[in-house]
Structure formats: C-alpha cells, structure tokens
Design a protein around this motif. Structure first.
Motif, mmCIF file in Angstrom:
data_model
loop_
_atom_site.group_PDB
_atom_site.id
_atom_site.type_symbol
_atom_site.label_atom_id
_atom_site.label_comp_id
_atom_site.label_asym_id
_atom_site.label_seq_id
_atom_site.Cartn_x
_atom_site.Cartn_y
_atom_site.Cartn_z
ATOM 1 N N THR A 274 0.805 -1.267 -0.008
ATOM 2 C CA THR A 274 0.305 0.002 -0.103
ATOM 3 C C THR A 274 0.826 1.246 0.366
ATOM 4 O O THR A 274 1.755 1.521 0.883
ATOM 5 N N VAL A 275 1.044 2.229 -0.544
ATOM 6 C CA VAL A 275 1.016 3.541 -0.967
ATOM 7 C C VAL A 275 -0.096 4.191 -0.870
ATOM 8 O O VAL A 275 -0.891 4.243 -0.782
ATOM 9 N N VAL A 276 0.472 5.611 0.373
ATOM 10 C CA VAL A 276 -0.359 6.158 1.431
ATOM 11 C C VAL A 276 0.015 7.840 0.800
ATOM 12 O O VAL A 276 1.220 8.073 1.725
ATOM 13 N N LEU A 277 -0.142 8.483 0.193
ATOM 14 C CA LEU A 277 0.123 9.792 -0.349
ATOM 15 C C LEU A 277 -1.253 11.214 1.315
ATOM 16 O O LEU A 277 -2.037 10.790 1.272
ATOM 17 N N VAL A 278 -0.205 11.271 1.796
ATOM 18 C CA VAL A 278 -0.608 12.080 3.051
ATOM 19 C C VAL A 278 0.148 13.879 2.934
ATOM 20 O O VAL A 278 -0.586 14.977 2.883
ATOM 21 N N GLY A 279 1.066 14.159 2.271
ATOM 22 C CA GLY A 279 2.374 15.262 1.678
ATOM 23 C C GLY A 279 0.865 15.934 0.330
ATOM 24 O O GLY A 279 0.659 15.147 -0.109
ATOM 25 N N VAL A 280 0.609 17.169 0.821
ATOM 26 C CA VAL A 280 0.366 17.822 0.269
ATOM 27 C C VAL A 280 0.707 18.145 -0.692
ATOM 28 O O VAL A 280 1.585 19.707 -1.003
ATOM 29 N N PRO A 281 0.148 18.128 -2.705
ATOM 30 C CA PRO A 281 0.926 18.714 -3.106
ATOM 31 C C PRO A 281 0.652 20.223 -4.364
ATOM 32 O O PRO A 281 -0.505 20.858 -2.984
ATOM 33 N N THR A 282 0.859 20.403 -5.083
ATOM 34 C CA THR A 282 0.485 21.942 -5.402
ATOM 35 C C THR A 282 -0.289 21.385 -6.756
ATOM 36 O O THR A 282 0.723 20.679 -7.279
ATOM 37 N N PRO A 283 -0.724 22.662 -7.082
ATOM 38 C CA PRO A 283 -0.952 22.465 -8.404
ATOM 39 C C PRO A 283 -0.642 22.379 -9.331
ATOM 40 O O PRO A 283 -1.544 21.392 -10.626
ATOM 41 N N GLU A 284 0.364 22.473 -10.006
ATOM 42 C CA GLU A 284 0.979 22.560 -10.560
ATOM 43 C C GLU A 284 1.584 21.573 -11.327
ATOM 44 O O GLU A 284 1.954 20.174 -12.315
ATOM 45 N N LYS A 302 -3.586 4.850 -2.164
ATOM 46 C CA LYS A 302 -4.374 5.579 -1.453
ATOM 47 C C LYS A 302 -4.257 7.208 -1.030
ATOM 48 O O LYS A 302 -2.826 7.488 -1.000
ATOM 49 N N SER A 303 -4.915 8.014 -0.871
ATOM 50 C CA SER A 303 -4.683 9.360 -0.767
ATOM 51 C C SER A 303 -5.547 9.728 0.813
ATOM 52 O O SER A 303 -6.834 9.161 0.769
ATOM 53 N N SER A 304 -4.718 10.020 1.596
ATOM 54 C CA SER A 304 -5.483 10.109 2.813
ATOM 55 C C SER A 304 -6.006 11.193 2.917
ATOM 56 O O SER A 304 -4.811 12.659 3.627
ATOM 57 N N TRP A 305 -7.386 11.617 2.951
ATOM 58 C CA TRP A 305 -7.621 13.508 3.808
ATOM 59 C C TRP A 305 -7.442 13.126 5.637
ATOM 60 O O TRP A 305 -8.740 12.792 5.707
ATOM 61 N N TYR A 306 -6.969 13.908 5.698
ATOM 62 C CA TYR A 306 -6.800 14.194 7.359
ATOM 63 C C TYR A 306 -6.818 13.037 8.130
ATOM 64 O O TYR A 306 -7.151 12.972 9.275
ATOM 65 N N GLY A 307 -6.210 11.860 8.041
ATOM 66 C CA GLY A 307 -5.366 10.880 8.189
ATOM 67 C C GLY A 307 -7.357 10.189 8.130
ATOM 68 O O GLY A 307 -6.779 8.771 8.894
ATOM 69 N N ASP A 308 -7.917 10.637 6.979
ATOM 70 C CA ASP A 308 -9.316 9.282 7.002
ATOM 71 C C ASP A 308 -9.798 9.292 8.520
ATOM 72 O O ASP A 308 -10.437 8.289 8.526
ATOM 73 N N CYS A 309 -9.985 10.369 9.289
ATOM 74 C CA CYS A 309 -9.639 10.576 10.976
ATOM 75 C C CYS A 309 -12.178 10.833 10.878
ATOM 76 O O CYS A 309 -12.745 10.779 10.267
ATOM 77 N N LEU A 310 -12.202 10.151 11.650
ATOM 78 C CA LEU A 310 -13.804 10.821 12.346
ATOM 79 C C LEU A 310 -13.171 11.358 13.805
ATOM 80 O O LEU A 310 -13.587 10.646 14.470
ATOM 81 N N PRO A 311 -13.152 12.644 13.618
ATOM 82 C CA PRO A 311 -12.542 13.426 15.091
ATOM 83 C C PRO A 311 -13.957 13.041 16.585
ATOM 84 O O PRO A 311 -13.115 12.165 17.617
ATOM 85 N N SER A 312 -14.289 12.641 16.364
ATOM 86 C CA SER A 312 -15.315 12.487 17.772
ATOM 87 C C SER A 312 -15.213 11.058 17.793
ATOM 88 O O SER A 312 -15.134 10.405 19.587
ATOM 89 N N ARG A 313 -14.851 9.798 17.165
ATOM 90 C CA ARG A 313 -14.199 8.596 17.520
ATOM 91 C C ARG A 313 -12.051 8.557 17.777
ATOM 92 O O ARG A 313 -11.906 8.021 18.837
ATOM 93 N N ASP A 314 -11.988 9.445 17.043
ATOM 94 C CA ASP A 314 -10.591 9.555 17.157
ATOM 95 C C ASP A 314 -9.601 10.535 18.065
ATOM 96 O O ASP A 314 -8.628 9.837 18.800
ATOM 97 N N PHE A 315 -10.132 11.472 18.262
ATOM 98 C CA PHE A 315 -9.633 12.466 19.101
ATOM 99 C C PHE A 315 -9.554 11.897 20.165
ATOM 100 O O PHE A 315 -8.509 11.766 21.420
ATOM 101 N N PRO A 316 -10.839 11.758 21.351
ATOM 102 C CA PRO A 316 -11.412 10.997 22.683
ATOM 103 C C PRO A 316 -9.938 9.852 22.452
ATOM 104 O O PRO A 316 -9.278 9.625 23.902
ATOM 105 N N MET A 317 -10.096 9.117 21.494
ATOM 106 C CA MET A 317 -9.822 7.659 21.816
ATOM 107 C C MET A 317 -7.388 8.239 21.781
ATOM 108 O O MET A 317 -6.977 7.987 22.677
#
Length: 362
Positions: A274-284, A302-317
């Motif tokens: 698996t490859v995960v892209l989480v660094g944000v590229p520039t438009p060009e 895969k691309s990871s948007w905000y770590g594919d998080c659900l704040p209500s689940r992940d932040f308290p954990m």
C-alpha cells in the motif's frame, strides 16, 4: 454581543502576517464560540498566506487548536459552555451519501460557522480551514468541536486538530498498518513523524524513516523509527528493499507530496503493498508512471484526507492514549510562542528548525 479580540491576519499574498483587532459575533444556530487556549503553527497556514489555497484574502489564520466552549447557539447539543474541546475542520453532516453509507470521514458536505468574523472596519475574514484560531476567541460550527479529557495539555492536544492527526491517521486509518507490518515513511516533519508514531501504536515490526535531514531522522527515532535512511546520498528505494528482505515495505507513506517522493514510495513497497499519500502537492505537479507497473504491482494507491479521521471517534481515543503515556504528543511541541511571533515561526518551519511552534494564550 460582539467580542473584540486579537488575531493573526494575512492581508495579502506573500505579505507578513499581522496581529489585528478581530470582531467575533455571538454564536447563532448550530454555532459555538470557543476561547482558544493553544494553536499550532501548521504549514497549511503558510499556504494560505502564500495564496496556495485560494485568494479569499484577508485570512484569519490558525486551525490546530484546543480551547474551552464559551457559548453555543440554538439547537446545539454536541457541546455546552465549559467543555474542553479540540477543533476540527471536517464537521460531518450526517446526511450526504458518504455519511449515509457509514463513511463519514469522507463527508462531502462538511460545514463551518455561517456568520462571519470581521476586522474592526467591517472587512469580512476568511478563517483558515473554517476555524481561524490564531485568535483569543473564534466562531465555529458546533460540529467542529470535539470534547476531550480536560487534563490534556492544550498545546499538545490541539495538534490533533490537523498535522498530527493527519500523520497518525495515514498510518492507522488509511494505511491499515497492523501488527508485524513493515512501514516506510518518506518525509519526517510533523506529519511524517506522526505517521511513525501511528505505525508504532499499531504494532509495526519495522518502521523505516526517510529524509534528507539527519536532524529530522533523529527526531524520527524518538517517535519509533527502527531504521533511518538519509536519501540525500542513498537511493531510498534500494535501501528500503534491503531492509525488508529485498521485497519492499508493506506500507509506504509519502508525507512530502512531490512527484519524486511519490515515485519512490510506489517502487519501495512490496508487491500488493500500500502507498499512502498524505503530503499535500501543489496544483502544478504532475505524476508519470508506467501503467503496466501500476497494474503489475497490484496493491493499493491511497490518498489520506485528514488521516481519514472521524474526530468524534479518534480525538478522545488518542487523548486517552496520550494521558496513558502511550502517545507522546508533547514531543511534537518544539516551542511555545506568543501571538505576535507567528511570522517568525513560519521562518523556523520553512527552515526545518521545528516540528511545531504552538501559540499559547494567557
């Protein structure tokens, strides 16, 4: 009632930020007024200042924040005054096709406060990522507030609001790292080191950190890297393969977001890895890969948007893990600063001198 506070504003593309008087209205229906206690200086804020997000100047910067709810508007049930919260920039709607399919982390209709914060002359401000937390108080949608353990340090907890959550989630949520996996992380700034910490939490057996800066590689060891590669003088693909029995890593996370680092990640993974892209590229930026290699290597890109998080689940954990001593969020805080030091913090960040500078409010 209007609240008069100080906030960091980017008035024009590329211009130094300034501390300005900001007028914050009382919360309307579905909104919350939050007294900010701490806010991290994230690279996204610099993107806003440089016009890399959009041109809706002036911007009220800041979004990696923790604070206390001061007031709520009509219809708000998620939080109440006095709640200690981390702010998030993806308040899910619960009604779009992603939410209704049980994938709220992909919500297509995230929302922000409807009322506008303004400068003293009435000029409307665009809050960074719908938050605008380089201010003593900010107005957000109530769904952007996630209640957590109030014993957690605001300077550390607020970092889950963006960069640290993005990295942790890239490993755990998007990459699906699990016990015994081999993981490589390319780019060891705040997001990359959070991915390393996430891989360690998930039980990865081998965690390989890749960067061109030995100082950042030293940081990576502290977050759980078992091996390091300085790619300024070493081919990282070959080095990762050598460390993984000639196969490549099970999961490779690109925390830089450039075509050359993505290509390295692509070829440094095992077959069906698996490859995960989480660094944000520039438009060009453009990527070119042989389609036969994309087909023949299988696996997932895969691309990871905000770590594919659900704040209500992940932040308290994650805050619970922090309080248990299993996740060292304090280690991401390189320095605490005052509101008028944000411009200097951008310079330090650009030079790679810090993981995170964090504005702490008295």
């Amino acid at each position: 009632m209007t609240h008069e506070v100080r906030g960091v504003v980017a008035k024009a593309k590329g211009a130094p930020v300034s501390v300005e008087t900001v007028l914050v209205p009382d919360p309307g229906p579905g909104e919350a007024l939050v007294k900010v206690q701490a806010c991290g200086v994230c690279h996204t804020d610099l993107h806003y200042r440089e016009g890399g997000i959009n041109d809706e100047f002036p911007f009220l910067l800041g979004h990696e924040a923790a604070g206390v709810v001061e007031a709520v508007g009509d219809g708000v049930t998620e939080v109440e005054p006095g709640d200690y919260v981390i702010l998030n920039w993806r308040a899910v709607c619960g009604q779009c096709r992603a939410c209704l399919r049980g994938r709220p982390w992909y919500c297509f209709n995230t929302h922000n406060a409807k009322q506008k914060m303004t400068l003293a002359d009435g000029t409307e401000l665009s809050p960074a990522l719908g938050i605008g937390a380089f201010a003593e108080k900010t107005l957000v949608a109530a769904g952007q507030c996630t209640k957590v353990d109030p014993e957690a340090s605001p300077a550390a907890a607020g970092l889950l609001g963006c960069g640290v959550m993005a990295g942790l989630g890239a490993a755990i949520n998007t990459g699906g790292v699990t016990r015994g996996d081999s993981v490589a992380v390319i780019g060891c700034g705040g997001v990359g080191n959070a991915a390393i910490a996430g891989a360690r939490l998930a039980g990865a057996a081998k965690i390989i950190a890749v960067d061109i800066d030995d100082r950042k590689l030293d940081w990576a060891k502290g977050f759980g890297a078992t091996h390091t590669i300085n790619s300024s003088g070493t081919d990282p693909v070959e080095a990762i393969r050598e460390l993984t029995g000639g196969n490549g890593a099970d999961v490779v996370i690109d925390a830089v977001g450039r075509p050359e680092t993505y290509e390295q990640a692509f070829y440094a993974r095992d077959l069906a890895g698996t490859v995960v892209l989480v660094g944000v590229p520039t438009p060009e930026m453009r990527l070119e890969l042989p389609l036969l290699d994309v087909f023949g290597r299988g696996g997932s890109l895969k691309s990871s948007w905000y770590g594919d998080c659900l704040p209500s689940r992940d932040f308290p954990m994650l805050i619970d893990l922090y309080r248990q001593g299993r996740l060292d969020l304090d280690a991401f805080v390189s320095e605490t600063i005052a509101l008028d030091e944000v411009e200097a913090a951008f310079t330090k960040m650009h030079h790679g001198d810090v993981l995170r500078s964090v504005v702490v409010f008295p």
